[in-house]
Design an enzyme around this catalytic site. Structure first.
Site, PDB file in Angstrom:
ATOM      1  N   ASN A   9       0.880  -1.171   0.000  1.00  0.00           N
ATOM      2  CA  ASN A   9       0.000   0.000   0.000  1.00  0.00           C
ATOM      3  C   ASN A   9       0.917   1.221   0.000  1.00  0.00           C
ATOM      4  O   ASN A   9       1.469   1.583   1.030  1.00  0.00           O
ATOM      5  CB  ASN A   9      -0.894  -0.015   1.243  1.00  0.00           C
ATOM      6  CG  ASN A   9      -1.727   1.249   1.357  1.00  0.00           C
ATOM      7  OD1 ASN A   9      -1.776   2.065   0.433  1.00  0.00           O
ATOM      8  ND2 ASN A   9      -2.386   1.418   2.501  1.00  0.00           N
ATOM      9  N   LYS A  11       0.243   4.210  -0.312  1.00  0.00           N
ATOM     10  CA  LYS A  11      -0.377   5.422   0.270  1.00  0.00           C
ATOM     11  C   LYS A  11      -0.110   6.612  -0.645  1.00  0.00           C
ATOM     12  O   LYS A  11      -0.053   6.454  -1.867  1.00  0.00           O
ATOM     13  CB  LYS A  11       0.099   5.637   1.712  1.00  0.00           C
ATOM     14  CG  LYS A  11      -0.071   4.358   2.551  1.00  0.00           C
ATOM     15  CD  LYS A  11       0.088   4.563   4.029  1.00  0.00           C
ATOM     16  CE  LYS A  11      -0.123   3.234   4.754  1.00  0.00           C
ATOM     17  NZ  LYS A  11      -0.083   3.343   6.206  1.00  0.00           N
ATOM     18  N   GLU A  99      -6.813   4.937   7.755  1.00  0.00           N
ATOM     19  CA  GLU A  99      -6.562   6.342   7.396  1.00  0.00           C
ATOM     20  C   GLU A  99      -7.774   6.932   6.670  1.00  0.00           C
ATOM     21  O   GLU A  99      -8.088   8.115   6.828  1.00  0.00           O
ATOM     22  CB  GLU A  99      -5.279   6.430   6.549  1.00  0.00           C
ATOM     23  CG  GLU A  99      -4.045   6.171   7.423  1.00  0.00           C
ATOM     24  CD  GLU A  99      -2.856   5.581   6.694  1.00  0.00           C
ATOM     25  OE1 GLU A  99      -2.799   5.629   5.452  1.00  0.00           O
ATOM     26  OE2 GLU A  99      -1.960   5.047   7.390  1.00  0.00           O
ATOM     27  N   GLU A 169      -5.270  -4.619  10.519  1.00  0.00           N
ATOM     28  CA  GLU A 169      -4.234  -3.609  10.712  1.00  0.00           C
ATOM     29  C   GLU A 169      -4.507  -2.837  12.006  1.00  0.00           C
ATOM     30  O   GLU A 169      -5.290  -1.887  12.005  1.00  0.00           O
ATOM     31  CB  GLU A 169      -4.233  -2.624   9.541  1.00  0.00           C
ATOM     32  CG  GLU A 169      -3.944  -3.260   8.201  1.00  0.00           C
ATOM     33  CD  GLU A 169      -3.363  -2.251   7.214  1.00  0.00           C
ATOM     34  OE1 GLU A 169      -2.346  -2.584   6.591  1.00  0.00           O
ATOM     35  OE2 GLU A 169      -3.908  -1.138   7.081  1.00  0.00           O
TER      36      GLU A 169
HETATM   37  P1  13P Z   1       3.185   0.476   7.646  1.00  0.00           P
HETATM   38  O1  13P Z   1       3.664  -0.825   7.041  1.00  0.00           O
HETATM   39  O2  13P Z   1       3.915   1.663   7.139  1.00  0.00           O
HETATM   40  O3  13P Z   1       3.099   0.397   9.135  1.00  0.00           O
HETATM   41  O4  13P Z   1       1.668   0.663   7.123  1.00  0.00           O
HETATM   42  C1  13P Z   1       0.769  -0.379   7.217  1.00  0.00           C
HETATM   43  C2  13P Z   1      -0.435  -0.028   6.445  1.00  0.00           C
HETATM   44  O5  13P Z   1      -1.171   0.880   6.796  1.00  0.00           O
HETATM   45  C3  13P Z   1      -0.696  -0.767   5.208  1.00  0.00           C
HETATM   46  O6  13P Z   1      -1.961  -0.492   4.714  1.00  0.00           O
END
Ligand code: 13P
Length: 252
Positions: A9, A11, A99, A169
């Site tokens: 992901n 983001k 998020e 998560e």
């Molecule tokens: P991180 O691996 O940066 O902690 O993020 C996890 C996440 O939100 C994947 O969707």
């Protein structure tokens, strides 16, 4: 038999050229692995979907959007619909990320609508759930996770549900460097599988891929993925460098 999956992901990271380069590197690295033990997916920004689709082999690396609209088309300035995502050649969409729930106020009802529209467009869904630190500490976390899954997914038919991958998560583990222990994660993954079994039956539950996400990296992936109900990861930070991401892909 359920699939193992490692999904990145990204983001809101990378420009289009940077993302194309990263996707190329991931696809090349995946192609070079002799006997891959998992499916690999990259979850990219909307702007990158078409360009990334052109440089990957979709049979080797799946392509996910990170969201879609809760409407199909029309006067919704700035939104991107599930049919639009599907028309890029993407085959997955990530929905319900904490998020999106937190910063963009996506409720269970909104997510239910997004789930329906994504499935109608032929997309598979990586559906995220997970509790906050406060919910973990006050003991309500299992109820929170159950409600997130039930309220957005349990209206589906068994056939529809087979297009769902669940990602657990814990919010307190995302981007914090603080991973859930493999036992903490396993406990919740087993809970999720039992909820799915109660609703859709043991066979469907057994076939459902459940990913862990939250500070997953090459060093902790082997221990997490060794747990019986952890079928891979949804990877944030460590998916932004092909070498780190591949260190997780090859952890099985
Ligand atoms: P991180 O691996 O940066 O902690 O993020 C996890 C996440 O939100 C994947 O969707």
């Amino acid at each position: 038999m359920r699939k193992n999956i490692v999904a990145g992901n990204w983001k809101m990271n990378t420009t289009v050229p940077e993302g194309v380069q990263l996707a190329k590197e991931v696809c090349q690295a995946v192609s070079a692995v002799e006997s891959l033990k998992c499916d690999v997916i990259v979850g990219v920004p909307f702007t990158h979907l078409t360009a990334v689709r052109e440089v990957i082999d979709i049979n080797k690396v799946g392509l996910a959007a990170q969201n879609c609209a809760d409407h199909t088309s029309g006067a919704y300035t700035g939104e991107v619909s599930a049919p639009m995502v599907a028309s890029t050649g993407a085959n997955y969409v990530i929905l319900g990320h904490s998020e999106r729930r937190g910063y963009y106020h996506e409720t269970a009802q909104i997510l239910k609508e997004k789930v329906d529209l994504a499935l109608q467009s032929g997309l598979k869904i990586i559906f995220c759930c997970g509790e906050s630190l406060e919910e973990r500490e006050n003991g309500t976390f299992k109820d929170v996770i159950e409600a997130e899954i039930r309220d957005s997914l349990f209206h589906l038919t068994t056939e529809q549900f087979q297009n769902i991958v669940i990602a657990y998560e814990p919010i307190w583990a995302i981007g914090t460097g603080k991973t859930a222990t493999s036992d903490q994660a396993q406990e919740i993954h087993a809970l999720i599988r039992s909820l799915v079994a109660d609703k859709f039956g043991a066979q469907v539950a057994d076939d459902t891929t459940i990913l862990y996400g939250g500070s997953c990296k090459p060093s902790n992936a082997p221990e997490l993925f060794a747990k019986p109900d952890i079928d891979g990861g949804l990877i944030g930070g460590a998916s932004l460098k092909a070498a780190d991401f591949m260190g997780i892909v090859t952890a099985f």
